[in-house]
Design a protein around this motif. Structure first.
Motif, PDB file in Angstrom:
ATOM      1  N   ALA A 147      -1.381 -24.207   9.434  1.00 56.49           N
ATOM      2  CA  ALA A 147      -0.364 -23.844  10.429  1.00 56.49           C
ATOM      3  C   ALA A 147       0.297 -25.118  10.949  1.00 56.49           C
ATOM      4  O   ALA A 147      -0.372 -26.117  11.210  1.00 56.49           O
ATOM      5  N   LYS A 148       1.605 -25.089  11.077  1.00 58.24           N
ATOM      6  CA  LYS A 148       2.359 -26.244  11.568  1.00 58.24           C
ATOM      7  C   LYS A 148       2.249 -26.366  13.085  1.00 58.24           C
ATOM      8  O   LYS A 148       2.340 -27.452  13.643  1.00 58.24           O
ATOM      9  N   ARG A 149       2.063 -25.229  13.752  1.00 54.85           N
ATOM     10  CA  ARG A 149       1.970 -25.170  15.214  1.00 54.85           C
ATOM     11  C   ARG A 149       0.979 -24.063  15.557  1.00 54.85           C
ATOM     12  O   ARG A 149       0.513 -23.367  14.677  1.00 54.85           O
ATOM     13  N   VAL A 150       0.673 -23.903  16.812  1.00 55.31           N
ATOM     14  CA  VAL A 150      -0.188 -22.796  17.225  1.00 55.31           C
ATOM     15  C   VAL A 150       0.590 -21.495  17.038  1.00 55.31           C
ATOM     16  O   VAL A 150       1.725 -21.365  17.512  1.00 55.31           O
ATOM     17  N   ILE A 151      -0.023 -20.554  16.331  1.00 57.38           N
ATOM     18  CA  ILE A 151       0.622 -19.276  16.030  1.00 57.38           C
ATOM     19  C   ILE A 151      -0.262 -18.165  16.581  1.00 57.38           C
ATOM     20  O   ILE A 151      -1.442 -18.071  16.234  1.00 57.38           O
ATOM     21  N   ASP A 177       6.536 -22.159   9.410  1.00 55.15           N
ATOM     22  CA  ASP A 177       5.265 -22.102  10.146  1.00 55.15           C
ATOM     23  C   ASP A 177       4.108 -22.783   9.428  1.00 55.15           C
ATOM     24  O   ASP A 177       3.015 -22.878   9.981  1.00 55.15           O
ATOM     25  N   THR A 179      -5.465 -16.092  16.264  1.00 53.25           N
ATOM     26  CA  THR A 179      -4.653 -17.248  16.621  1.00 53.25           C
ATOM     27  C   THR A 179      -4.913 -18.355  15.608  1.00 53.25           C
ATOM     28  O   THR A 179      -6.061 -18.672  15.305  1.00 53.25           O
ATOM     29  N   TYR A 204      -4.423 -22.321  14.647  1.00 53.21           N
ATOM     30  CA  TYR A 204      -4.213 -23.592  15.342  1.00 53.21           C
ATOM     31  C   TYR A 204      -3.562 -24.620  14.424  1.00 53.21           C
ATOM     32  O   TYR A 204      -3.819 -24.648  13.225  1.00 53.21           O
ATOM     33  N   ALA A 205      -2.723 -25.451  14.989  1.00 52.00           N
ATOM     34  CA  ALA A 205      -1.971 -26.457  14.230  1.00 52.00           C
ATOM     35  C   ALA A 205      -2.908 -27.347  13.423  1.00 52.00           C
ATOM     36  O   ALA A 205      -3.905 -27.845  13.943  1.00 52.00           O
ATOM     37  N   GLY A 206      -2.580 -27.515  12.139  1.00 52.02           N
ATOM     38  CA  GLY A 206      -3.344 -28.402  11.268  1.00 52.02           C
ATOM     39  C   GLY A 206      -4.592 -27.802  10.661  1.00 52.02           C
ATOM     40  O   GLY A 206      -5.192 -28.385   9.769  1.00 52.02           O
ATOM     41  N   ARG A 207      -5.008 -26.657  11.140  1.00 52.39           N
ATOM     42  CA  ARG A 207      -6.222 -26.027  10.615  1.00 52.39           C
ATOM     43  C   ARG A 207      -5.869 -25.253   9.340  1.00 52.39           C
ATOM     44  O   ARG A 207      -4.949 -24.450   9.345  1.00 52.39           O
TER      45      ARG A 207
END
Length: 138
Positions: A22-26, A36, A61, A63-66
């Protein structure tokens, strides 16, 4: 005239595969688009093919980078909780239709609980591509 010889050595090593994160929290329930996701180092069980991610809905949810895993995503919801839906039951050449209330969200192919509004009986059904719910039969 001297001839200069240049030799390039490529260091052999394992190729690093790319995975997706994910690029950002989604938030859960968001349908993912190309903007995304980002490429990251692959991890076991992680998704690496964008076609497995783009157009899918976040189940939890993200999380960014995960790294993204298949358990984190599902088909986009066609049926929302408390939505009135058409129940379909087929037996031989006979099709019965009834009105029901969805007791959970569900995407195409997912099994969800539905309450038949006439009998007040709760049953399980499979969400079809048009948003109706197949309650059983053949």
């Amino acid at each position: 005239m001297k001839l200069a010889v240049f030799v390039l050595f490529a260091l052999a090593g394992p190729a690093l595969a790319e995975g997706l994160a994910a690029k950002r929290v989604i938030r859960a329930g968001t349908v993912l688009g190309e903007a995304d996701v980002i490429a990251v180092r692959a991890v076991p069980g992680g998704l690496s093919d964008p076609s497995e991610v783009i157009g899918r809905e976040a189940r939890v949810t993200l999380y960014a980078g995960r790294p993204l895993r298949s358990a984190d995503l599902r088909a986009p919801a066609l049926v929302e909780r408390n939505q009135l839906v058409t129940l379909v039951f087929r037996a031989g050449g006979l099709s019965l239709l009834a009105e029901g209330r969805a007791l959970a969200r569900g995407g195409e192919g997912e099994r969800i609980r539905i309450m038949n509004l006439q009998s007040r009986v709760t049953i399980f059904g499979t969400v079809l591509p048009d948003g109706t719910v197949f309650a059983g039969g053949r």
